[in-house]
Design a protein around this motif. Structure first.
Motif, PDB file in Angstrom:
ATOM      1  N   GLU A 214       0.880  -1.289  -0.255  1.00 10.29           N
ATOM      2  CA  GLU A 214      -0.097   0.074  -0.102  1.00 10.29           C
ATOM      3  C   GLU A 214       0.932   1.179   0.241  1.00 10.29           C
ATOM      4  OE1 GLU A 214      -3.261   1.907  -0.400  1.00 10.29           O
ATOM      5  OE2 GLU A 214      -3.955   0.109   0.431  1.00 10.29           O
ATOM      6  N   LEU A 215       1.726   1.241   0.944  1.00  9.35           N
ATOM      7  CA  LEU A 215       2.835   2.451   1.040  1.00  9.35           C
ATOM      8  C   LEU A 215       3.589   2.587  -0.027  1.00  9.35           C
ATOM      9  CD1 LEU A 215       3.060   2.135   4.974  1.00  9.35           C
ATOM     10  CD2 LEU A 215       2.004   4.014   3.650  1.00  9.35           C
ATOM     11  N   VAL A 216       4.137   1.595  -0.679  1.00 10.68           N
ATOM     12  CA  VAL A 216       4.946   1.634  -1.814  1.00 10.68           C
ATOM     13  C   VAL A 216       4.214   2.262  -3.184  1.00 10.68           C
ATOM     14  CG1 VAL A 216       6.066   0.491  -3.525  1.00 10.68           C
ATOM     15  CG2 VAL A 216       6.730  -0.041  -1.349  1.00 10.68           C
ATOM     16  N   LEU A 217       2.808   1.804  -3.132  1.00  7.04           N
ATOM     17  CA  LEU A 217       2.043   2.228  -4.055  1.00  7.04           C
ATOM     18  C   LEU A 217       1.707   3.752  -3.869  1.00  7.04           C
ATOM     19  CD1 LEU A 217       0.161   1.675  -6.646  1.00  7.04           C
ATOM     20  CD2 LEU A 217      -1.532   1.266  -5.058  1.00  7.04           C
ATOM     21  N   LYS A 218       1.545   4.114  -2.832  1.00  8.27           N
ATOM     22  CA  LYS A 218       1.095   5.494  -2.768  1.00  8.27           C
ATOM     23  C   LYS A 218       2.344   6.617  -2.678  1.00  8.27           C
ATOM     24  CE  LYS A 218      -3.201   4.615  -1.241  1.00  8.27           C
ATOM     25  NZ  LYS A 218      -4.391   5.016  -1.978  1.00  8.27           N
ATOM     26  N   TYR A 219       3.554   6.117  -2.474  1.00  4.42           N
ATOM     27  CA  TYR A 219       4.572   6.901  -2.562  1.00  4.42           C
ATOM     28  C   TYR A 219       5.227   6.851  -3.901  1.00  4.42           C
ATOM     29  CZ  TYR A 219       4.835   7.632   2.749  1.00  4.42           C
ATOM     30  OH  TYR A 219       4.737   8.070   4.015  1.00  4.42           O
ATOM     31  N   GLY A 220       5.089   5.626  -4.517  1.00  4.21           N
ATOM     32  CA  GLY A 220       5.838   5.588  -5.775  1.00  4.21           C
ATOM     33  C   GLY A 220       5.044   5.708  -6.755  1.00  4.21           C
ATOM     34  N   GLY A 221       3.575   5.470  -7.012  1.00  2.54           N
ATOM     35  CA  GLY A 221       2.713   5.506  -8.137  1.00  2.54           C
ATOM     36  C   GLY A 221       2.965   4.071  -8.718  1.00  2.54           C
ATOM     37  N   GLN A 242      11.299   4.286   3.026  1.00  2.53           N
ATOM     38  CA  GLN A 242      10.396   5.232   3.143  1.00  2.53           C
ATOM     39  C   GLN A 242       8.899   4.596   3.397  1.00  2.53           C
ATOM     40  OE1 GLN A 242       8.970   7.824  -0.201  1.00  2.53           O
ATOM     41  NE2 GLN A 242       8.218   9.346   0.978  1.00  2.53           N
ATOM     42  N   ALA A 243       8.416   3.617   2.756  1.00  8.09           N
ATOM     43  CA  ALA A 243       7.034   3.040   2.904  1.00  8.09           C
ATOM     44  C   ALA A 243       7.450   2.263   4.469  1.00  8.09           C
ATOM     45  CB  ALA A 243       6.881   2.118   1.983  1.00  8.09           C
ATOM     46  N   ALA A 244       8.365   1.538   4.621  1.00  5.48           N
ATOM     47  CA  ALA A 244       8.712   0.820   5.763  1.00  5.48           C
ATOM     48  C   ALA A 244       8.584   1.832   6.961  1.00  5.48           C
ATOM     49  CB  ALA A 244       9.968  -0.092   5.797  1.00  5.48           C
ATOM     50  N   GLY A 245       9.106   3.071   6.813  1.00  2.87           N
ATOM     51  CA  GLY A 245       9.308   4.070   7.833  1.00  2.87           C
ATOM     52  C   GLY A 245       7.985   4.497   8.295  1.00  2.87           C
ATOM     53  N   THR A 246       7.061   4.543   7.313  1.00  7.08           N
ATOM     54  CA  THR A 246       5.688   5.138   7.965  1.00  7.08           C
ATOM     55  C   THR A 246       4.811   3.714   8.519  1.00  7.08           C
ATOM     56  OG1 THR A 246       5.596   6.626   5.814  1.00  7.08           O
ATOM     57  CG2 THR A 246       3.603   5.916   6.829  1.00  7.08           C
ATOM     58  N   ASP A 398      -2.320  -6.779  -6.295  1.00  5.11           N
ATOM     59  CA  ASP A 398      -1.415  -7.071  -5.152  1.00  5.11           C
ATOM     60  C   ASP A 398      -0.231  -7.381  -5.646  1.00  5.11           C
ATOM     61  OD1 ASP A 398      -0.469  -9.331  -3.669  1.00  5.11           O
ATOM     62  OD2 ASP A 398      -1.979  -8.508  -2.178  1.00  5.11           O
ATOM     63  N   GLY A 399       0.725  -6.761  -4.907  1.00  2.57           N
ATOM     64  CA  GLY A 399       2.012  -6.863  -5.385  1.00  2.57           C
ATOM     65  C   GLY A 399       2.870  -8.063  -5.173  1.00  2.57           C
ATOM     66  N   SER A 400       2.607  -8.717  -4.149  1.00  6.11           N
ATOM     67  CA  SER A 400       3.379  -9.975  -3.663  1.00  6.11           C
ATOM     68  C   SER A 400       2.645 -11.173  -4.565  1.00  6.11           C
ATOM     69  CB  SER A 400       3.092 -10.269  -2.203  1.00  6.11           C
ATOM     70  OG  SER A 400       1.722 -10.447  -1.942  1.00  6.11           O
ATOM     71  N   ASP A 401       1.536 -11.017  -5.055  1.00  2.92           N
ATOM     72  CA  ASP A 401       0.908 -12.109  -5.993  1.00  2.92           C
ATOM     73  C   ASP A 401       1.610 -11.908  -7.157  1.00  2.92           C
ATOM     74  OD1 ASP A 401      -0.686 -13.070  -4.157  1.00  2.92           O
ATOM     75  OD2 ASP A 401      -2.444 -12.076  -4.922  1.00  2.92           O
ATOM     76  N   ALA A 402       2.338 -10.823  -7.652  1.00  2.00           N
ATOM     77  CA  ALA A 402       2.781 -10.519  -8.835  1.00  2.00           C
ATOM     78  C   ALA A 402       4.451 -10.871  -8.856  1.00  2.00           C
ATOM     79  CB  ALA A 402       2.795  -9.184  -9.548  1.00  2.00           C
ATOM     80  N   MET A 403       5.034 -11.117  -7.783  1.00  5.33           N
ATOM     81  CA  MET A 403       6.283 -11.583  -7.290  1.00  5.33           C
ATOM     82  C   MET A 403       6.559 -13.061  -7.672  1.00  5.33           C
ATOM     83  SD  MET A 403       7.225  -9.147  -4.203  1.00  5.33           S
ATOM     84  CE  MET A 403       6.886  -7.361  -4.337  1.00  5.33           C
ATOM     85  N   PRO A 404       7.752 -13.458  -7.814  1.00  3.39           N
ATOM     86  CA  PRO A 404       7.745 -15.000  -7.807  1.00  3.39           C
ATOM     87  C   PRO A 404       7.439 -15.845  -6.428  1.00  3.39           C
ATOM     88  CG  PRO A 404       9.857 -13.786  -8.592  1.00  3.39           C
ATOM     89  CD  PRO A 404       9.006 -12.905  -8.049  1.00  3.39           C
ATOM     90  N   GLY A 405       6.867 -16.890  -6.641  1.00  2.00           N
ATOM     91  CA  GLY A 405       6.194 -17.519  -5.390  1.00  2.00           C
ATOM     92  C   GLY A 405       7.345 -17.593  -4.094  1.00  2.00           C
TER      93      GLY A 405
END
Length: 440
Positions: A214-221, A242-246, A398-405
């Protein structure tokens, strides 16, 4: 999200392995043999990972039309959809239509010529005007549409105890800084801002990945978000830090979370939000997907009076009025032959903005069309959720679904859990995830 994360992440691992292992290396075209190819009959097989109330919602929306057209739908639901569809393609035993719960395998099949492009099947100008931002992109490969989103879910949501929240004078924040300020205000008044839990049995950690995504998407587009899911941007990068910091400010600040940081990893995600409904509320905000606002989510007594007891706002953008994508997903309908006239009729009907009017009344199915008549949704809460997606600047899967398993449902889950529980610091967790990324 309509399903628990266990069923939508473990299954694709096997499918990805099969694809990588060359099961589809025949390079067959969309017209190569199989049950679904060249079928000019009146029976259309639809294979899907949908089950239960969601599948029933699609059935009641589609079957009356099919009957009018003299078409019989053969439904083939499977809890093991992602593996089974690959096996069936490998054996040239194709359904007519498949409803893909994530775009990854669909795009692999499209790239190998096993799916028919839909650009000449559907009214593309109408779809571009009607569909929520980003939903057509999710089903596109190399500039052509291969997957039509026919069901949508939304994850960028924050739920709250409506009456207590409003009585306290709190309002939905319009930016991440305002969200942090609201958290501070609630805590300063001696209350607990957040409910948060990431325990999910063998899938423990997935709710935490949703937070980071969520935070990567909001900060990075969406562009940087997509680059990150493909490891073009590493986990140990300024954007992810940055996302992890929030997230750290929200989850690790003393007094911000029910039970404190130490409880997050052992608190089950399914019941983590329930303290909101105590009197007085045990917390005032809970981030989770739209599935908690339907049967099997919040307690039954809450769902029975949901419009009075539950409020919801969209997770806010990085800056007020700025780019505001949402994280979500849905089911993408793919066609296995451009010559299958009966299946094309079914897809054409499913592409209309009015499709789903009957099924929407149950509250578990949501249309990806921003001009869908929201009065079909049974509650104001569901209508509000839909509008959050319809008014967003884009919908990102969902980002993790798009990553390698091995990463998305492996080291990413484990790394977030280890960091949150204090077993590793952030740098160690990020490095471990980066190091686990497959080399090819």
């Amino acid at each position: 999200m309509r399903r628990t994360r266990v069923t939508t992440t473990f299954i694709p691992i096997t499918a990805v392995v099969l694809l990588a292992g060359g099961c589809l290396n025949d390079g067959g075209s969309a017209q190569a043999g199989g049950a679904g190819n060249g079928n000019t009959g009146k029976t259309v097989e639809i294979m899907t990972g949908m089950t239960g109330d969601l599948l029933n919602a699609v059935k009641v929306s589609l079957e009356p039309y099919a009957k009018e057209q003299g078409i019989t739908i053969k439904w083939s639901p499977s809890d093991n959809f992602s593996q089974l569809i690959v096996t069936r393609v490998q054996g040239n035993n194709l359904p007519d239509i498949a409803l893909f719960p994530q775009p990854g395998i669909m795009k692999d099949l499209a790239a190998k010529g096993r799916l028919a492009p839909l650009d000449d099947v559907l009214d593309m100008p109408a779809l571009k005007n009607s569909m929520a931002n980003g939903t057509l992109d999710a089903g596109s490969q190399d500039g052509k549409l291969y997957g039509l989103m026919v069901s949508m879910n939304v994850k960028s949501l924050v739920f709250y105890p409506k009456q207590a929240f409003e009585s306290a004078g709190y309002t939905a924040p319009k930016s991440i800084p305002e969200l942090l300020a609201l958290s501070d205000k609630i805590r300063s008044e001696g209350k607990t801002p957040w409910c948060l839990g990431i325990e999910s049995g063998p899938a423990t950690g997935w709710p935490a990945t949703d937070w980071l995504e969520e935070l990567v998407l909001k900060y990075g587009g969406t562009t940087q978000y997509d680059d990150w899911t493909q490891h073009k941007i590493k986990f140990d990068s300024p954007l992810v830090r940055q996302a992890a910091g929030t997230f750290e400010k929200i989850a690790f600040t003393d007094g911000n979370v029910v039970g404190g940081r130490k409880s997050i990893a052992s608190n089950n995600f399914g019941t983590a939000g329930n303290p909101m409904f105590r009197n007085p509320p045990g917390c005032f905000m809970y981030k989770m997907g739209n599935f908690v606002a339907a049967k099997g989510g919040f307690p039954d007594d809450v769902l029975a009076d949901i419009d009075n007891r539950v409020g919801v706002f969209g997770f806010p953008p990085a800056t007020a009025g700025g780019d505001n994508p949402v994280e979500g997903g849905g089911d993408l309908a793919g066609l296995f032959s451009k010559d299958n006239e009966a299946a094309k009729k079914i897809l054409q009907y499913m592409s209309t903005k009015d499709f789903g009017a009957a099924g929407a009344k149950g509250g578990v199915w949501m249309s990806p069309h921003k001009d869908f008549d929201v009065s079909n949704y049974p509650t104001k809460t569901v209508r509000d959720i839909a509008q959050i997606a319809y008014t967003s600047t884009a919908l990102a899967f969902d980002g993790s679904d798009a990553m390698p398993g091995a990463v998305g449902s492996g080291t990413f889950w484990k790394g977030m859990t280890s960091w949150i529980s204090g077993q590793q610091n952030l740098g160690q967790s990020l490095k471990a995830i980066d190091d686990s990324w497959p080399s090819n």
